[in-house]
Enzyme design. Structure first.
Site, PDB file in Angstrom:
ATOM      1  N   CYS A  50       1.053  -1.285   0.095  1.00 20.84           N
ATOM      2  CA  CYS A  50       0.008  -0.033  -0.018  1.00 20.84           C
ATOM      3  C   CYS A  50       0.866   1.256   0.135  1.00 20.84           C
ATOM      4  O   CYS A  50       1.543   1.477   0.899  1.00 20.84           O
ATOM      5  CB  CYS A  50      -0.721   0.010   1.159  1.00 20.84           C
ATOM      6  SG  CYS A  50      -1.592   1.682   1.339  1.00 20.84           S
ATOM      7  N   CYS A  53       0.561   3.420   3.596  1.00 21.48           N
ATOM      8  CA  CYS A  53       0.867   2.914   4.835  1.00 21.48           C
ATOM      9  C   CYS A  53       1.926   3.413   5.238  1.00 21.48           C
ATOM     10  O   CYS A  53       2.998   3.685   4.447  1.00 21.48           O
ATOM     11  CB  CYS A  53       0.931   1.423   4.854  1.00 21.48           C
ATOM     12  SG  CYS A  53      -0.666   0.402   4.983  1.00 21.48           S
ATOM     13  N   ASN A  75      -0.125  15.410  -3.466  1.00 25.62           N
ATOM     14  CA  ASN A  75      -0.440  14.227  -4.232  1.00 25.62           C
ATOM     15  C   ASN A  75       0.904  13.968  -5.324  1.00 25.62           C
ATOM     16  O   ASN A  75       1.289  15.158  -5.924  1.00 25.62           O
ATOM     17  CB  ASN A  75      -1.617  14.489  -5.001  1.00 25.62           C
ATOM     18  CG  ASN A  75      -2.424  13.271  -5.393  1.00 25.62           C
ATOM     19  OD1 ASN A  75      -1.405  12.518  -6.209  1.00 25.62           O
ATOM     20  ND2 ASN A  75      -3.547  13.071  -5.326  1.00 25.62           N
ATOM     21  N   HIS A 113      -4.217   0.321   7.839  1.00 26.27           N
ATOM     22  CA  HIS A 113      -4.627   0.026   6.524  1.00 26.27           C
ATOM     23  C   HIS A 113      -6.222  -0.213   6.568  1.00 26.27           C
ATOM     24  O   HIS A 113      -6.965   0.075   5.613  1.00 26.27           O
ATOM     25  CB  HIS A 113      -3.881  -0.953   5.977  1.00 26.27           C
ATOM     26  CG  HIS A 113      -4.102  -1.048   4.425  1.00 26.27           C
ATOM     27  ND1 HIS A 113      -3.754  -0.435   3.497  1.00 26.27           N
ATOM     28  CD2 HIS A 113      -4.939  -2.282   3.888  1.00 26.27           C
ATOM     29  CE1 HIS A 113      -4.112  -0.880   2.311  1.00 26.27           C
ATOM     30  NE2 HIS A 113      -4.924  -1.925   2.505  1.00 26.27           N
ATOM     31  N   HIS A 166      -8.492   7.492   3.778  1.00 33.30           N
ATOM     32  CA  HIS A 166      -8.004   8.630   3.317  1.00 33.30           C
ATOM     33  C   HIS A 166      -8.807   9.616   2.549  1.00 33.30           C
ATOM     34  O   HIS A 166      -9.867   9.102   2.237  1.00 33.30           O
ATOM     35  CB  HIS A 166      -6.376   8.224   2.537  1.00 33.30           C
ATOM     36  CG  HIS A 166      -6.848   8.075   0.967  1.00 33.30           C
ATOM     37  ND1 HIS A 166      -7.254   6.545   0.694  1.00 33.30           N
ATOM     38  CD2 HIS A 166      -6.797   8.567  -0.154  1.00 33.30           C
ATOM     39  CE1 HIS A 166      -7.559   6.555  -0.423  1.00 33.30           C
ATOM     40  NE2 HIS A 166      -7.266   7.860  -1.149  1.00 33.30           N
ATOM     41  N   GLN A 168      -8.855  13.291   0.010  1.00 32.77           N
ATOM     42  CA  GLN A 168      -8.000  14.061  -0.771  1.00 32.77           C
ATOM     43  C   GLN A 168      -8.374  15.582  -0.733  1.00 32.77           C
ATOM     44  O   GLN A 168      -9.666  16.028  -0.302  1.00 32.77           O
ATOM     45  CB  GLN A 168      -8.301  13.830  -2.199  1.00 32.77           C
ATOM     46  CG  GLN A 168      -7.783  12.342  -2.622  1.00 32.77           C
ATOM     47  CD  GLN A 168      -7.640  12.211  -4.394  1.00 32.77           C
ATOM     48  OE1 GLN A 168      -6.868  12.924  -4.953  1.00 32.77           O
ATOM     49  NE2 GLN A 168      -8.444  11.199  -4.656  1.00 32.77           N
ATOM     50  N   GLU A 182     -24.204  26.264  -5.847  1.00 32.42           N
ATOM     51  CA  GLU A 182     -24.810  26.261  -4.475  1.00 32.42           C
ATOM     52  C   GLU A 182     -24.620  28.005  -4.006  1.00 32.42           C
ATOM     53  O   GLU A 182     -25.399  28.584  -3.321  1.00 32.42           O
ATOM     54  CB  GLU A 182     -23.926  25.461  -3.554  1.00 32.42           C
ATOM     55  CG  GLU A 182     -24.324  23.973  -3.679  1.00 32.42           C
ATOM     56  CD  GLU A 182     -24.134  23.200  -2.682  1.00 32.42           C
ATOM     57  OE1 GLU A 182     -23.455  23.769  -1.604  1.00 32.42           O
ATOM     58  OE2 GLU A 182     -24.364  21.678  -2.791  1.00 32.42           O
ATOM     59  N   HIS A 281     -18.901  21.304   1.675  1.00 32.22           N
ATOM     60  CA  HIS A 281     -19.003  22.460   0.858  1.00 32.22           C
ATOM     61  C   HIS A 281     -19.108  23.597   1.823  1.00 32.22           C
ATOM     62  O   HIS A 281     -19.904  23.479   2.790  1.00 32.22           O
ATOM     63  CB  HIS A 281     -20.564  22.332  -0.135  1.00 32.22           C
ATOM     64  CG  HIS A 281     -20.137  21.879  -1.348  1.00 32.22           C
ATOM     65  ND1 HIS A 281     -21.404  21.003  -1.694  1.00 32.22           N
ATOM     66  CD2 HIS A 281     -19.267  21.457  -1.896  1.00 32.22           C
ATOM     67  CE1 HIS A 281     -20.971  20.676  -2.799  1.00 32.22           C
ATOM     68  NE2 HIS A 281     -19.864  20.659  -3.266  1.00 32.22           N
ATOM     69  N   HIS A 298     -21.732  16.414   1.870  1.00 35.08           N
ATOM     70  CA  HIS A 298     -22.708  15.410   1.230  1.00 35.08           C
ATOM     71  C   HIS A 298     -22.114  14.298   1.024  1.00 35.08           C
ATOM     72  O   HIS A 298     -20.654  14.031   1.016  1.00 35.08           O
ATOM     73  CB  HIS A 298     -22.748  15.960  -0.436  1.00 35.08           C
ATOM     74  CG  HIS A 298     -23.381  17.278  -0.528  1.00 35.08           C
ATOM     75  ND1 HIS A 298     -24.773  17.589  -0.519  1.00 35.08           N
ATOM     76  CD2 HIS A 298     -22.887  18.579  -0.798  1.00 35.08           C
ATOM     77  CE1 HIS A 298     -25.023  18.817  -0.724  1.00 35.08           C
ATOM     78  NE2 HIS A 298     -23.592  19.702  -0.965  1.00 35.08           N
TER      79      HIS A 298
HETATM   80 ZN   LIG Z   1     -23.295  21.467  -1.121  1.00 32.65          ZN
HETATM   81 ZN   LIG Z   2      -2.419   1.146   3.596  1.00 34.69          ZN
END
Ligand SMILES: [Zn+2]
Ligand SMILES: [Zn+2]
Ligand SMILES: [Zn+2]
Length: 338
Positions: A50, A53, A75, A113, A166, A168, A182, A281, A298
């Site tokens: 992974c 990890c 990233n 993990h 995880h 992002q 919105e 949001h 959401h």
């Molecule tokens: Zn929203």
């Molecule tokens: Zn992992």
């Protein structure tokens, strides 16, 4: 006599201005579509292959530290890059493009993990909330960042490439499509009524009670009246606040609590680790006050009526209007029952 629980109708999403078609009578029709394999449930606490990890080498070549709590890194294959030079393109008002600078990060929720939000301890989830607040604050301070999108893809069905817990963070100069819609609605509502759309909506859901899934002192989880996905939910802050950085100490604990309880209901519904895309949001970070914003999250889970039957947005939904069979009220009742 028209029956809202049986007859086809459409419902308006006041946050986006878009409609959803509800066809409850169709829940009786036989299913002949795709059956998904339930994902294998057993994951080890540490996976040597992974890339998230602790201590492992990532695809980009960097090695993760032996982290023991949350862990944030840029990233390795970012969709947005800082320092992207400013450039615009326009041809006869038809071909329009502009450069988009930004920063993409990964936040590991835990060194373990095999955990999920539903299975993490409240104390460890609180650290995740604190990490989101820190990240929102530090990215907001960057003059090149106008919006911070925090989101989690959970499960292979949602295209998540790794089961390690995880999320992002994609932070861009411009406000992306969904929060942008919105924002327009929140602003228009405030101009028209002098109130906050989501403060009012929280009050209405609280009094109607039939779409509530979970609640604590500071947050409410509902299947929105206008939900598109069968078991879509929205987690709404009970106090008017624009963004994560305005959460009090008690509200941070309450957010961790309601996320855990909401996802645990999902897991119990079909007896699997429920796949979903979720995200917050909140107020853009472009320097404006944006008091029109009201913090919420959401959850968009794809499962339809078992662990193996998923919903696709295709055909009429791609070309015309999203459609659902089971009513939001019935979905909330099912989630409350588990
Ligand atoms: Zn929203
Ligand atoms: Zn992992
Ligand atoms: Zn509000």
């Amino acid at each position: 006599m028209f029956d809202w629980n049986q007859d086809p109708h459409r419902r308006l999403n006041p946050l986006t201005g878009e409609w959803v078609l509800v066809s409850p009578h169709r829940t009786q029709r036989p299913w002949q579509g795709q059956i998904e394999e339930p994902a294998a449930e057993t994951q080890p606490e540490y996976d040597p292959t992974c890339y998230l990890c602790p201590g492992n080498t990532r695809a980009g070549g960097a090695r993760n530290p032996p982290y023991t709590s949350t862990f944030v890194f840029d990233n390795d294959f970012a969709a947005l890059k800082p320092g992207t030079p400013h450039e615009c393109f326009e041809h006869e008002d038809l071909l329009v493009a502009e450069s988009e600078p930004g920063i993409c990060r990964v936040v590991c929720f835990s060194p373990k993990h095999n955990l999920t939000i539903a299975r993490m301890s409240p104390e460890d989830l609180r650290k995740v909330v604190d990490t989101w607040v820190e990240q929102y604050r530090s990215l907001a301070a960057d003059p090149n960042i106008g919006y911070v999108q925090i989101f989690e893809n959970r499960g292979a069905m949602m295209g998540a490439s790794n089961p390690h817990p995880h999320c992002q963070i994609w932070a861009s100069r411009d406000i992306p499509n969904e929060p942008s819609k919105e924002q327009a609605s929140l602003l228009a509502w405030r101009e028209r009524k002098g109130t906050c759309l989501l403060c009012e909506y929280e009050r209405v859901e609280q009094s109607e009670a039939k779409r509530i899934v979970e609640a604590n002192e500071h947050f409410l989880t509902v299947v929105p009246f206008w939900a598109v996905w069968p078991f879509e939910t929205m987690v709404i802050a009970r106090r008017h606040m624009a963004s994560l950085d305005q959460l009090s100490d008690a509200e941070r604990d309450a957010l961790a609590n309601i996320l855990k309880r909401t996802t645990a209901r999902y897991d119990r519904l079909f007896g699997v680790s429920f796949p979903y895309s979720m995200g917050f949001h909140q107020r853009p970070t472009d320097g404006g006050a944006h008091d029109e914003w009201h913090l919420h999250a959401h959850f968009y889970p794809p499962l339809l009526r078992s662990a193996t039957v998923r919903k696709f947005l295709v055909g009429y939904e791609m070309l015309a209007t999203p459609q659902r069979d089971i009513t939001p009220e019935a979905a909330a009742e099912q989630l409350r029952a588990v």
